[in-house]
Scaffold this active site. Structure first.
Site, PDB file in Angstrom:
ATOM      1  N   CYS A 257       0.484   3.364   3.162  1.00  0.00           N
ATOM      2  CA  CYS A 257       1.205   2.772   4.303  1.00  0.00           C
ATOM      3  C   CYS A 257       2.699   3.074   4.190  1.00  0.00           C
ATOM      4  CB  CYS A 257       0.967   1.264   4.364  1.00  0.00           C
ATOM      5  SG  CYS A 257      -0.674   0.799   4.959  1.00  0.00           S
TER       6      CYS A 257
ATOM      7  N   HIS B 124      -6.485   2.684   0.465  1.00  0.00           N
ATOM      8  CA  HIS B 124      -6.253   3.007   1.881  1.00  0.00           C
ATOM      9  C   HIS B 124      -7.138   4.218   2.137  1.00  0.00           C
ATOM     10  CE1 HIS B 124      -3.232   3.424   5.410  1.00  0.00           C
ATOM     11  NE2 HIS B 124      -4.110   4.418   5.573  1.00  0.00           N
TER      12      HIS B 124
ATOM     13  N   GLY C  43     -14.307   6.275  -8.261  1.00  0.00           N
ATOM     14  CA  GLY C  43     -12.967   6.595  -8.729  1.00  0.00           C
ATOM     15  C   GLY C  43     -11.879   6.417  -7.690  1.00  0.00           C
TER      16      GLY C  43
ATOM     17  N   ASN D 280     -13.696   8.966  -1.649  1.00  0.00           N
ATOM     18  CA  ASN D 280     -14.191   8.129  -2.735  1.00  0.00           C
ATOM     19  C   ASN D 280     -14.108   6.679  -2.297  1.00  0.00           C
ATOM     20  OD1 ASN D 280     -14.597  10.256  -4.639  1.00  0.00           O
ATOM     21  ND2 ASN D 280     -12.381  10.365  -4.933  1.00  0.00           N
TER      22      ASN D 280
ATOM     23  N   HIS E  59      -4.355   0.782   8.459  1.00  0.00           N
ATOM     24  CA  HIS E  59      -4.830   0.507   7.102  1.00  0.00           C
ATOM     25  C   HIS E  59      -6.291   0.068   7.112  1.00  0.00           C
ATOM     26  CE1 HIS E  59      -4.480  -0.529   2.836  1.00  0.00           C
ATOM     27  NE2 HIS E  59      -5.283  -1.525   3.129  1.00  0.00           N
TER      28      HIS E  59
ATOM     29  N   HIS F 240     -10.111  13.718   1.084  1.00  0.00           N
ATOM     30  CA  HIS F 240      -9.557  14.874   0.391  1.00  0.00           C
ATOM     31  C   HIS F 240     -10.067  16.139   1.079  1.00  0.00           C
ATOM     32  CE1 HIS F 240      -8.535  12.568  -3.404  1.00  0.00           C
ATOM     33  NE2 HIS F 240      -9.454  11.774  -2.904  1.00  0.00           N
TER      34      HIS F 240
ATOM     35  N   HIS G  68      -8.909   7.459   2.620  1.00  0.00           N
ATOM     36  CA  HIS G  68      -8.367   8.822   2.623  1.00  0.00           C
ATOM     37  C   HIS G  68      -9.485   9.814   2.389  1.00  0.00           C
ATOM     38  CE1 HIS G  68      -8.016   7.119  -1.440  1.00  0.00           C
ATOM     39  NE2 HIS G  68      -8.302   8.322  -1.898  1.00  0.00           N
TER      40      HIS G  68
ATOM     41  N   CYS H 105       0.832  -1.205   0.000  1.00  0.00           N
ATOM     42  CA  CYS H 105       0.000   0.000   0.000  1.00  0.00           C
ATOM     43  C   CYS H 105       0.871   1.261   0.000  1.00  0.00           C
ATOM     44  CB  CYS H 105      -0.919  -0.013   1.220  1.00  0.00           C
ATOM     45  SG  CYS H 105      -1.779   1.542   1.488  1.00  0.00           S
TER      46      CYS H 105
HETATM   47  P1  AMP Z   1      -8.787   8.708  -4.912  1.00  0.00           P
HETATM   48  O1  AMP Z   1      -8.911   8.881  -6.395  1.00  0.00           O
HETATM   49  O2  AMP Z   1      -9.921   9.272  -4.137  1.00  0.00           O
HETATM   50  O3  AMP Z   1      -8.437   7.282  -4.545  1.00  0.00           O
HETATM   51  O4  AMP Z   1      -7.544   9.617  -4.491  1.00  0.00           O
HETATM   52  C1  AMP Z   1      -6.219   9.189  -4.490  1.00  0.00           C
HETATM   53  C2  AMP Z   1      -5.398  10.426  -4.479  1.00  0.00           C
HETATM   54  O5  AMP Z   1      -4.088  10.075  -4.066  1.00  0.00           O
HETATM   55  C3  AMP Z   1      -5.273  11.123  -5.832  1.00  0.00           C
HETATM   56  O6  AMP Z   1      -5.784  12.454  -5.737  1.00  0.00           O
HETATM   57  C4  AMP Z   1      -3.766  11.093  -6.110  1.00  0.00           C
HETATM   58  O7  AMP Z   1      -3.309  12.265  -6.745  1.00  0.00           O
HETATM   59  C5  AMP Z   1      -3.180  10.928  -4.724  1.00  0.00           C
HETATM   60  N1  AMP Z   1      -1.875  10.278  -4.655  1.00  0.00           N
HETATM   61  C6  AMP Z   1      -1.504   9.104  -5.222  1.00  0.00           C
HETATM   62  N2  AMP Z   1      -0.226   8.806  -4.924  1.00  0.00           N
HETATM   63  C7  AMP Z   1       0.215   9.802  -4.123  1.00  0.00           C
HETATM   64  C8  AMP Z   1       1.463  10.075  -3.472  1.00  0.00           C
HETATM   65  N3  AMP Z   1       2.520   9.243  -3.578  1.00  0.00           N
HETATM   66  N4  AMP Z   1       1.567  11.211  -2.746  1.00  0.00           N
HETATM   67  C9  AMP Z   1       0.514  12.056  -2.627  1.00  0.00           C
HETATM   68  N5  AMP Z   1      -0.683  11.852  -3.210  1.00  0.00           N
HETATM   69  C10 AMP Z   1      -0.837  10.739  -3.949  1.00  0.00           C
END
Ligand code: AMP
Length: 114
Positions: free
Chosen positions: A7, A98, A93, A87, A46, A102, A100, A4
């Site tokens: 992680c 993991h 999308g 999401n 996680h 926004h 998260h 992940c």
């Molecule tokens: P989601 O589409 O809701 O799963 O959001 C995943 C988010 O993680 C996206 O906005 C990506 O730009 C962001 N993301 C993916 N890899 C990284 C990373 N290594 N560092 C910071 N953000 C990331």
């Protein structure tokens, strides 16, 4: 979880711009920002997504939203407004499995939720 990427960010194995951390939560800048302020808040533990949240996770969720409020003030979007979204699954999308949230702000975010 080994594979992940979030992680790995928590473990310090992948670099990220960490801007907040407490016992439950880490926050860092989104690598592909969709707004002037675009921060991701994630639990240190996680969880695959919001679908795994249970009533036991009340403390985690209060820490996430409290951290979002602290960061909204820090980045000066508390007065202008902001959005906190998560999401869950394919149609939403979700691209990282993991949980998260926004934190988005600094411009008119429009009508669409996400
Ligand atoms: P989601 O589409 O809701 O799963 O959001 C995943 C988010 O993680 C996206 O906005 C990506 O730009 C962001 N993301 C993916 N890899 C990284 C990373 N290594 N560092 C910071 N953000 C990331």
């Amino acid at each position: 979880v080994n594979s992940c990427i979030f992680c790995k960010i928590i473990a310090g194995e992948i670099p990220a711009e960490i801007i907040y951390s407490d016992d439950f939560v880490v926050a860092f800048s989104d690598i592909a920002p969709k707004a002037p302020v675009h921060i991701l808040l994630i639990p240190k533990r996680h969880l695959r997504g919001a679908n795994e949240l249970l009533t036991d996770d009340a403390e985690l969720l209060s820490h996430i939203f409290s951290a979002a409020n602290v960061l909204a003030k820090k980045f000066n979007i508390d007065k202008s407004g902001y959005r906190v979204i998560t999401n869950n699954g394919k149609d939403a999308g979700q691209s990282v499995d993991h949980l998260h949230f926004h934190l988005l702000g600094g411009k008119d975010l429009g009508d669409l939720v996400g």
